[in-house]
Design a protein around this motif. Structure first.
Motif, PDB file in Angstrom:
ATOM      1  N   LEU A 375       0.710  -1.119   0.072  1.00 51.50           N
ATOM      2  CA  LEU A 375      -0.096   0.072  -0.065  1.00 51.50           C
ATOM      3  C   LEU A 375       0.818   1.248  -0.224  1.00 51.50           C
ATOM      4  N   LEU A 376       2.054   1.310   0.730  1.00 51.98           N
ATOM      5  CA  LEU A 376       2.798   2.406   0.879  1.00 51.98           C
ATOM      6  C   LEU A 376       3.643   2.607  -0.549  1.00 51.98           C
ATOM      7  N   LYS A 378       2.287   1.987  -3.211  1.00 45.34           N
ATOM      8  CA  LYS A 378       1.304   2.568  -4.424  1.00 45.34           C
ATOM      9  C   LYS A 378       0.963   4.064  -3.943  1.00 45.34           C
ATOM     10  N   GLN A 380      -0.240   5.494  -0.895  1.00 45.90           N
ATOM     11  CA  GLN A 380      -1.104   5.612   0.063  1.00 45.90           C
ATOM     12  C   GLN A 380      -0.394   6.171   1.316  1.00 45.90           C
ATOM     13  N   ASP A 381      -1.168   7.155   1.962  1.00 47.96           N
ATOM     14  CA  ASP A 381      -0.662   7.948   3.247  1.00 47.96           C
ATOM     15  C   ASP A 381      -0.526   6.906   4.396  1.00 47.96           C
ATOM     16  N   SER A 384      -3.525   5.770   6.675  1.00 45.95           N
ATOM     17  CA  SER A 384      -4.456   5.069   6.399  1.00 45.95           C
ATOM     18  C   SER A 384      -3.804   3.431   6.389  1.00 45.95           C
ATOM     19  N   VAL A 385      -2.609   3.475   6.007  1.00 47.00           N
ATOM     20  CA  VAL A 385      -1.854   2.382   5.834  1.00 47.00           C
ATOM     21  C   VAL A 385      -1.817   1.531   7.273  1.00 47.00           C
TER      22      VAL A 385
END
Length: 434
Positions: A375-376, A378, A380-381, A384-385
Protein backbone atom coordinates in the motif's frame (compact mmCIF):
# COMPACT_ATOMS: atom_id res chain seq x y z
CA UNK A 1 10.52 -36.75 28.67
CA UNK A 2 11.39 -39.52 31.13
CA UNK A 3 13.65 -39.26 34.18
CA UNK A 4 14.97 -42.27 36.05
CA UNK A 5 17.56 -43.24 38.64
CA UNK A 6 19.36 -46.47 39.49
CA UNK A 7 21.50 -46.94 42.56
CA UNK A 8 22.87 -48.96 45.44
CA UNK A 9 23.66 -47.60 48.89
CA UNK A 10 24.59 -48.51 52.45
CA UNK A 11 21.04 -49.68 53.11
CA UNK A 12 20.72 -52.01 50.11
CA UNK A 13 24.20 -53.37 49.37
CA UNK A 14 27.12 -54.64 51.49
CA UNK A 15 30.44 -52.80 51.51
CA UNK A 16 32.31 -55.14 49.17
CA UNK A 17 29.53 -54.98 46.56
CA UNK A 18 29.50 -51.18 46.74
CA UNK A 19 33.25 -51.28 46.22
CA UNK A 20 32.74 -52.80 42.76
CA UNK A 21 30.84 -49.72 41.66
CA UNK A 22 32.91 -46.95 43.24
CA UNK A 23 34.05 -44.42 40.62
CA UNK A 24 36.85 -41.96 41.36
CA UNK A 25 36.26 -38.41 40.17
CA UNK A 26 38.68 -38.77 37.25
CA UNK A 27 36.75 -41.87 36.11
CA UNK A 28 33.37 -40.14 35.88
CA UNK A 29 33.80 -38.52 32.45
CA UNK A 30 34.94 -41.67 30.58
CA UNK A 31 32.36 -43.75 32.45
CA UNK A 32 29.56 -41.37 31.41
CA UNK A 33 30.83 -41.51 27.84
CA UNK A 34 30.66 -45.30 27.92
CA UNK A 35 27.16 -45.20 29.39
CA UNK A 36 25.86 -42.85 26.72
CA UNK A 37 27.48 -44.88 23.96
CA UNK A 38 25.76 -47.98 25.30
CA UNK A 39 22.41 -46.22 24.97
CA UNK A 40 23.23 -45.28 21.38
CA UNK A 41 24.00 -48.88 20.49
CA UNK A 42 20.75 -49.97 22.13
CA UNK A 43 18.68 -48.13 19.50
CA UNK A 44 17.76 -44.68 18.23
CA UNK A 45 14.95 -44.29 20.79
CA UNK A 46 17.59 -44.22 23.55
CA UNK A 47 20.16 -42.00 21.83
CA UNK A 48 21.04 -38.59 23.29
CA UNK A 49 20.48 -39.69 26.88
CA UNK A 50 21.36 -37.18 29.61
CA UNK A 51 23.26 -38.79 32.47
CA UNK A 52 25.11 -38.15 35.73
CA UNK A 53 26.83 -40.41 38.26
CA UNK A 54 27.02 -39.81 42.01
CA UNK A 55 29.63 -42.04 43.67
CA UNK A 56 30.53 -41.81 47.38
CA UNK A 57 31.61 -44.26 50.07
CA UNK A 58 27.94 -44.92 50.85
CA UNK A 59 26.32 -44.93 47.41
CA UNK A 60 26.65 -45.13 43.66
CA UNK A 61 23.72 -43.68 41.71
CA UNK A 62 23.09 -43.17 38.01
CA UNK A 63 20.61 -40.47 36.95
CA UNK A 64 19.29 -40.35 33.39
CA UNK A 65 16.79 -38.44 31.25
CA UNK A 66 15.59 -39.23 27.73
CA UNK A 67 12.45 -39.42 25.62
CA UNK A 68 11.92 -43.00 26.83
CA UNK A 69 12.99 -44.60 30.11
CA UNK A 70 15.47 -47.49 29.90
CA UNK A 71 15.79 -48.87 33.42
CA UNK A 72 16.68 -52.42 32.43
CA UNK A 73 19.42 -51.24 30.07
CA UNK A 74 20.84 -48.99 32.79
CA UNK A 75 20.84 -51.88 35.26
CA UNK A 76 22.59 -54.16 32.78
CA UNK A 77 25.21 -51.51 32.01
CA UNK A 78 25.96 -50.85 35.70
CA UNK A 79 26.17 -54.58 36.47
CA UNK A 80 28.58 -55.08 33.59
CA UNK A 81 30.76 -52.18 34.78
CA UNK A 82 31.10 -53.94 38.14
CA UNK A 83 31.83 -57.35 36.65
CA UNK A 84 28.63 -59.07 37.81
CA UNK A 85 25.34 -60.05 36.18
CA UNK A 86 22.18 -57.96 36.26
CA UNK A 87 20.51 -60.78 38.21
CA UNK A 88 23.15 -60.47 40.93
CA UNK A 89 22.82 -56.70 41.13
CA UNK A 90 19.03 -56.38 40.95
CA UNK A 91 18.24 -57.50 44.56
CA UNK A 92 20.55 -54.78 45.90
CA UNK A 93 19.53 -51.97 43.54
CA UNK A 94 16.71 -49.46 43.53
CA UNK A 95 15.21 -48.32 40.23
CA UNK A 96 13.12 -45.17 40.30
CA UNK A 97 11.48 -43.04 37.65
CA UNK A 98 9.40 -39.89 37.36
CA UNK A 99 8.43 -38.35 40.69
CA UNK A 100 10.11 -41.28 42.49
CA UNK A 101 13.48 -40.38 40.96
CA UNK A 102 12.97 -36.68 41.74
CA UNK A 103 11.98 -37.39 45.33
CA UNK A 104 15.04 -39.58 45.81
CA UNK A 105 17.39 -36.91 44.43
CA UNK A 106 15.85 -34.28 46.70
CA UNK A 107 16.10 -36.57 49.77
CA UNK A 108 19.73 -37.40 49.01
CA UNK A 109 20.66 -33.73 48.59
CA UNK A 110 18.88 -32.87 51.86
CA UNK A 111 20.74 -35.55 53.82
CA UNK A 112 17.61 -37.63 54.51
CA UNK A 113 19.00 -40.72 52.78
CA UNK A 114 22.46 -40.56 54.35
CA UNK A 115 23.99 -42.86 56.96
CA UNK A 116 24.43 -39.68 58.99
CA UNK A 117 20.93 -38.19 58.91
CA UNK A 118 21.11 -34.53 57.95
CA UNK A 119 24.83 -34.52 57.12
CA UNK A 120 25.88 -31.75 54.76
CA UNK A 121 28.79 -33.43 52.96
CA UNK A 122 26.53 -35.22 50.46
CA UNK A 123 25.30 -31.90 49.04
CA UNK A 124 28.85 -30.95 48.06
CA UNK A 125 29.37 -34.41 46.59
CA UNK A 126 26.22 -34.03 44.48
CA UNK A 127 27.39 -30.65 43.20
CA UNK A 128 30.74 -32.19 42.28
CA UNK A 129 28.91 -34.97 40.41
CA UNK A 130 26.86 -32.41 38.49
CA UNK A 131 29.97 -30.43 37.54
CA UNK A 132 31.61 -33.65 36.34
CA UNK A 133 28.58 -34.54 34.21
CA UNK A 134 28.45 -31.02 32.82
CA UNK A 135 32.16 -31.15 32.01
CA UNK A 136 31.65 -34.45 30.22
CA UNK A 137 28.87 -32.96 28.10
CA UNK A 138 26.34 -35.42 29.56
CA UNK A 139 24.10 -32.97 31.42
CA UNK A 140 21.06 -31.65 29.54
CA UNK A 141 18.28 -29.27 30.51
CA UNK A 142 16.14 -31.89 32.25
CA UNK A 143 18.80 -33.28 34.60
CA UNK A 144 20.15 -29.79 35.16
CA UNK A 145 16.68 -28.72 36.36
CA UNK A 146 16.41 -31.82 38.55
CA UNK A 147 19.72 -31.15 40.30
CA UNK A 148 19.36 -27.37 40.58
CA UNK A 149 15.95 -27.87 42.17
CA UNK A 150 17.40 -30.54 44.49
CA UNK A 151 20.03 -28.03 45.65
CA UNK A 152 17.34 -25.40 46.26
CA UNK A 153 15.21 -27.87 48.23
CA UNK A 154 18.24 -28.96 50.27
CA UNK A 155 19.00 -25.34 51.13
CA UNK A 156 15.42 -24.78 52.27
CA UNK A 157 15.48 -27.97 54.36
CA UNK A 158 18.68 -26.91 56.11
CA UNK A 159 17.54 -23.35 56.78
CA UNK A 160 13.94 -24.19 57.74
CA UNK A 161 14.41 -27.33 59.87
CA UNK A 162 16.74 -28.74 62.53
CA UNK A 163 17.58 -31.80 60.44
CA UNK A 164 21.32 -31.49 61.05
CA UNK A 165 21.24 -30.16 64.60
CA UNK A 166 21.93 -33.49 66.29
CA UNK A 167 23.92 -35.26 63.58
CA UNK A 168 27.14 -37.09 64.37
CA UNK A 169 29.59 -37.21 61.50
CA UNK A 170 31.64 -40.24 60.51
CA UNK A 171 34.75 -38.38 61.66
CA UNK A 172 33.24 -37.63 65.08
CA UNK A 173 32.11 -41.25 65.37
CA UNK A 174 35.68 -42.43 64.73
CA UNK A 175 36.97 -40.23 67.55
CA UNK A 176 34.20 -41.46 69.86
CA UNK A 177 35.13 -45.11 69.22
CA UNK A 178 38.82 -44.38 69.71
CA UNK A 179 37.96 -42.77 73.04
CA UNK A 180 36.30 -46.00 74.15
CA UNK A 181 39.52 -47.95 73.49
CA UNK A 182 42.14 -45.50 74.72
CA UNK A 183 41.90 -43.90 78.13
CA UNK A 184 43.60 -40.68 77.01
CA UNK A 185 43.54 -39.68 73.32
CA UNK A 186 46.17 -37.08 74.14
CA UNK A 187 48.72 -39.88 74.53
CA UNK A 188 48.18 -41.72 71.24
CA UNK A 189 49.91 -41.51 67.85
CA UNK A 190 47.53 -41.24 64.89
CA UNK A 191 48.27 -42.09 61.25
CA UNK A 192 46.00 -40.74 58.52
CA UNK A 193 46.27 -42.53 55.19
CA UNK A 194 45.20 -40.31 52.29
CA UNK A 195 44.71 -36.56 52.02
CA UNK A 196 41.16 -36.14 50.76
CA UNK A 197 38.13 -34.44 52.25
CA UNK A 198 37.19 -37.29 54.60
CA UNK A 199 40.72 -37.53 56.01
CA UNK A 200 40.71 -33.77 56.50
CA UNK A 201 37.48 -34.04 58.53
CA UNK A 202 38.89 -36.87 60.62
CA UNK A 203 42.13 -35.00 61.23
CA UNK A 204 40.15 -31.96 62.35
CA UNK A 205 38.24 -34.00 64.95
CA UNK A 206 41.30 -35.85 66.23
CA UNK A 207 43.34 -32.63 66.38
CA UNK A 208 40.77 -31.22 68.78
CA UNK A 209 41.83 -33.97 71.25
CA UNK A 210 45.53 -33.01 70.94
CA UNK A 211 47.05 -36.45 70.29
CA UNK A 212 50.77 -36.94 70.91
CA UNK A 213 51.53 -37.23 67.19
CA UNK A 214 49.67 -36.93 63.90
CA UNK A 215 51.14 -38.15 60.60
CA UNK A 216 49.73 -37.92 57.06
CA UNK A 217 50.72 -40.74 54.69
CA UNK A 218 49.93 -40.02 51.07
CA UNK A 219 51.03 -41.20 47.64
CA UNK A 220 52.27 -37.71 46.77
CA UNK A 221 54.16 -35.77 49.44
CA UNK A 222 53.05 -32.37 48.15
CA UNK A 223 49.36 -32.91 48.87
CA UNK A 224 50.14 -34.61 52.16
CA UNK A 225 52.33 -31.70 53.26
CA UNK A 226 49.60 -29.20 52.42
CA UNK A 227 47.19 -30.97 54.77
CA UNK A 228 49.83 -31.67 57.41
CA UNK A 229 50.70 -27.98 57.83
CA UNK A 230 47.12 -27.28 58.93
CA UNK A 231 47.42 -29.61 61.91
CA UNK A 232 51.12 -29.31 62.75
CA UNK A 233 51.45 -32.92 61.60
CA UNK A 234 54.27 -34.86 59.95
CA UNK A 235 54.10 -36.45 56.52
CA UNK A 236 55.38 -39.66 54.95
CA UNK A 237 55.15 -41.38 51.60
CA UNK A 238 52.60 -44.15 51.30
CA UNK A 239 55.41 -46.54 50.34
CA UNK A 240 56.97 -46.03 53.79
CA UNK A 241 53.82 -47.10 55.63
CA UNK A 242 54.63 -50.83 56.20
CA UNK A 243 57.93 -50.14 58.02
CA UNK A 244 56.35 -47.47 60.27
CA UNK A 245 52.89 -48.96 60.90
CA UNK A 246 53.90 -50.31 64.32
CA UNK A 247 54.53 -46.78 65.59
CA UNK A 248 50.85 -45.81 65.55
CA UNK A 249 48.02 -46.52 67.96
CA UNK A 250 45.29 -45.39 65.57
CA UNK A 251 45.12 -45.63 61.78
CA UNK A 252 42.45 -43.82 59.77
CA UNK A 253 42.45 -44.60 56.06
CA UNK A 254 40.47 -43.25 53.13
CA UNK A 255 42.09 -43.29 49.69
CA UNK A 256 40.84 -43.81 46.13
CA UNK A 257 42.88 -46.99 45.69
CA UNK A 258 41.06 -49.82 43.90
CA UNK A 259 43.01 -52.43 45.94
CA UNK A 260 43.76 -52.68 49.69
CA UNK A 261 46.93 -50.82 50.66
CA UNK A 262 47.23 -52.23 54.21
CA UNK A 263 47.45 -56.00 54.15
CA UNK A 264 47.12 -58.70 56.79
CA UNK A 265 50.84 -59.44 56.78
CA UNK A 266 51.83 -55.82 57.38
CA UNK A 267 49.47 -55.53 60.35
CA UNK A 268 50.68 -58.84 61.83
CA UNK A 269 54.30 -57.64 61.67
CA UNK A 270 53.29 -54.31 63.23
CA UNK A 271 51.52 -56.07 66.13
CA UNK A 272 54.57 -58.21 66.77
CA UNK A 273 56.78 -55.11 67.02
CA UNK A 274 54.19 -53.49 69.32
CA UNK A 275 54.24 -56.59 71.54
CA UNK A 276 50.51 -56.86 70.83
CA UNK A 277 49.53 -53.47 72.14
CA UNK A 278 46.14 -52.77 70.42
CA UNK A 279 45.74 -50.84 67.20
CA UNK A 280 42.56 -48.91 66.46
CA UNK A 281 41.83 -48.84 62.71
CA UNK A 282 39.08 -47.14 60.69
CA UNK A 283 38.70 -47.91 56.99
CA UNK A 284 36.47 -45.25 55.41
CA UNK A 285 37.34 -46.20 51.84
CA UNK A 286 35.11 -47.88 49.26
CA UNK A 287 36.59 -50.17 47.95
CA UNK A 288 38.42 -51.13 51.14
CA UNK A 289 41.88 -49.80 52.00
CA UNK A 290 42.47 -52.44 54.68
CA UNK A 291 42.14 -56.16 54.00
CA UNK A 292 39.01 -57.47 55.79
CA UNK A 293 40.98 -60.37 57.34
CA UNK A 294 42.74 -57.81 59.56
CA UNK A 295 39.56 -57.60 61.63
CA UNK A 296 40.10 -61.17 62.85
CA UNK A 297 43.37 -60.28 64.61
CA UNK A 298 42.97 -60.31 68.37
CA UNK A 299 44.64 -56.96 69.05
CA UNK A 300 43.10 -54.98 66.19
CA UNK A 301 39.88 -52.98 66.44
CA UNK A 302 38.91 -52.39 62.81
CA UNK A 303 35.81 -50.44 61.80
CA UNK A 304 34.45 -49.85 58.29
CA UNK A 305 31.96 -47.24 57.13
CA UNK A 306 29.16 -49.75 57.70
CA UNK A 307 30.36 -50.53 61.23
CA UNK A 308 29.97 -46.86 62.13
CA UNK A 309 26.27 -46.86 61.20
CA UNK A 310 24.95 -47.55 64.72
CA UNK A 311 27.19 -44.86 66.20
CA UNK A 312 26.14 -42.10 63.83
CA UNK A 313 22.42 -42.78 64.32
CA UNK A 314 22.52 -41.40 67.87
CA UNK A 315 19.94 -38.65 68.24
CA UNK A 316 17.54 -40.18 65.71
CA UNK A 317 14.48 -39.61 67.90
CA UNK A 318 15.21 -35.89 68.32
CA UNK A 319 15.21 -35.47 64.55
CA UNK A 320 11.90 -37.15 63.71
CA UNK A 321 9.97 -33.88 63.76
CA UNK A 322 12.59 -32.23 61.55
CA UNK A 323 12.35 -35.15 59.12
CA UNK A 324 8.61 -34.64 58.77
CA UNK A 325 9.14 -30.96 58.03
CA UNK A 326 11.84 -31.80 55.50
CA UNK A 327 9.62 -34.36 53.75
CA UNK A 328 6.88 -31.71 53.39
CA UNK A 329 9.36 -29.33 51.74
CA UNK A 330 10.49 -32.14 49.44
CA UNK A 331 6.87 -32.93 48.51
CA UNK A 332 6.40 -29.38 47.24
CA UNK A 333 9.71 -29.55 45.37
CA UNK A 334 8.70 -32.80 43.65
CA UNK A 335 5.32 -31.38 42.64
CA UNK A 336 6.94 -28.29 41.16
CA UNK A 337 9.50 -30.33 39.23
CA UNK A 338 6.87 -32.69 37.82
CA UNK A 339 4.75 -29.68 36.82
CA UNK A 340 7.76 -28.30 34.97
CA UNK A 341 8.21 -31.68 33.28
CA UNK A 342 4.52 -31.80 32.28
CA UNK A 343 4.75 -28.37 30.70
CA UNK A 344 7.61 -29.57 28.52
CA UNK A 345 5.83 -32.81 27.53
CA UNK A 346 4.85 -32.66 23.83
CA UNK A 347 1.98 -35.07 24.52
CA UNK A 348 0.21 -32.95 27.10
CA UNK A 349 2.16 -29.80 27.86
CA UNK A 350 1.55 -26.18 26.91
CA UNK A 351 4.97 -25.55 25.36
CA UNK A 352 4.01 -26.91 21.89
CA UNK A 353 0.79 -24.87 21.95
CA UNK A 354 2.70 -21.71 22.87
CA UNK A 355 5.10 -22.39 20.02
CA UNK A 356 2.20 -22.81 17.60
CA UNK A 357 0.54 -19.60 18.77
CA UNK A 358 3.77 -17.66 18.37
CA UNK A 359 4.31 -19.13 14.90
CA UNK A 360 0.80 -18.23 13.81
CA UNK A 361 1.10 -14.70 15.20
CA UNK A 362 4.39 -14.26 13.31
CA UNK A 363 2.67 -15.40 10.08
CA UNK A 364 -0.17 -12.92 10.58
CA UNK A 365 2.27 -10.12 11.33
CA UNK A 366 4.35 -10.93 8.24
CA UNK A 367 1.23 -10.95 6.05
CA UNK A 368 0.01 -7.58 7.31
CA UNK A 369 3.45 -5.98 7.06
CA UNK A 370 3.77 -7.20 3.45
CA UNK A 371 0.33 -5.82 2.69
CA UNK A 372 1.21 -2.49 4.32
CA UNK A 373 4.42 -2.21 2.27
CA UNK A 374 2.46 -2.74 -0.96
CA UNK A 375 0.00 0.00 0.00
CA UNK A 376 2.85 2.37 0.82
CA UNK A 377 4.48 1.54 -2.52
CA UNK A 378 1.24 2.54 -4.24
CA UNK A 379 1.46 5.94 -2.61
CA UNK A 380 -1.18 5.67 0.09
CA UNK A 381 -0.62 7.88 3.15
CA UNK A 382 0.92 6.41 6.30
CA UNK A 383 -2.11 6.95 8.55
CA UNK A 384 -4.44 4.95 6.33
CA UNK A 385 -1.85 2.19 5.93
CA UNK A 386 -1.37 1.94 9.70
CA UNK A 387 -5.14 1.89 10.16
CA UNK A 388 -5.44 -0.98 7.68
CA UNK A 389 -2.52 -2.87 9.29
CA UNK A 390 -3.98 -2.65 12.79
CA UNK A 391 -7.48 -3.58 11.55
CA UNK A 392 -6.09 -6.59 9.69
CA UNK A 393 -4.19 -7.87 12.71
CA UNK A 394 -7.20 -7.36 14.98
CA UNK A 395 -9.53 -9.21 12.65
CA UNK A 396 -7.14 -12.14 12.37
CA UNK A 397 -6.75 -12.33 16.15
CA UNK A 398 -10.49 -12.18 16.82
CA UNK A 399 -11.72 -14.33 13.94
CA UNK A 400 -11.48 -17.65 15.80
CA UNK A 401 -13.12 -16.26 18.94
CA UNK A 402 -16.00 -14.70 16.96
CA UNK A 403 -16.58 -17.96 15.12
CA UNK A 404 -16.81 -19.91 18.39
CA UNK A 405 -19.31 -17.40 19.82
CA UNK A 406 -21.66 -18.03 16.87
CA UNK A 407 -21.20 -21.80 16.62
CA UNK A 408 -22.77 -24.75 18.47
CA UNK A 409 -25.69 -24.93 20.91
CA UNK A 410 -26.46 -22.61 23.80
CA UNK A 411 -24.20 -24.44 26.28
CA UNK A 412 -21.26 -24.38 23.84
CA UNK A 413 -21.76 -20.67 23.14
CA UNK A 414 -22.02 -19.92 26.87
CA UNK A 415 -18.78 -21.80 27.56
CA UNK A 416 -17.09 -20.07 24.62
CA UNK A 417 -18.30 -16.68 25.90
CA UNK A 418 -16.75 -17.35 29.33
CA UNK A 419 -13.43 -18.43 27.76
CA UNK A 420 -13.31 -15.45 25.37
CA UNK A 421 -14.14 -13.11 28.23
CA UNK A 422 -11.28 -14.49 30.34
CA UNK A 423 -8.82 -14.30 27.44
CA UNK A 424 -9.70 -10.93 25.91
CA UNK A 425 -11.52 -8.87 28.58
CA UNK A 426 -9.16 -9.23 31.51
CA UNK A 427 -8.90 -5.51 32.27
CA UNK A 428 -12.67 -5.04 32.04
CA UNK A 429 -13.32 -8.03 34.32
CA UNK A 430 -10.77 -6.76 36.82
CA UNK A 431 -12.43 -3.32 36.79
CA UNK A 432 -15.90 -4.81 37.41
CA UNK A 433 -14.60 -7.02 40.25
CA UNK A 434 -13.06 -4.02 41.97
Amino acid sequence: MAVWALGINHQTAPLDLRGRFAFALDQIAPTLQGLRQSFGSAGTQHSGVESAILSTCNRTEVYCAAEHAALDHTLQWLAQSGGISAQQLRPHAYLLQGDGAARHAFRVASGLDSMVLGEAQILGQMKTAVRAAEGAGALGSTLNQLFQRSFAVAKEVRTSTDIGAHSISMAAAAVRLAGQLFEDLGQIRVLFVGAGEMIELCATHFAARSPRQMVIANRTLERGEKLATRFDASVMRLAELPEHLHEFDAVISCTASTLPIIGLGAVERALKKRRHRPIFMVDLAVPRDIEPEVKQLADVYLYTVDDLATVVQTGQAQREAAVQQAEAIIDVGVQNFMHWMDQRDPAGGVVPLIQQLNSQADDWRAQEIARAKKLLAKGQDIDSVLEALSRGLTQKMLHGAMAELHAGDLDARTQAADTVSRLFLRSARGHRER
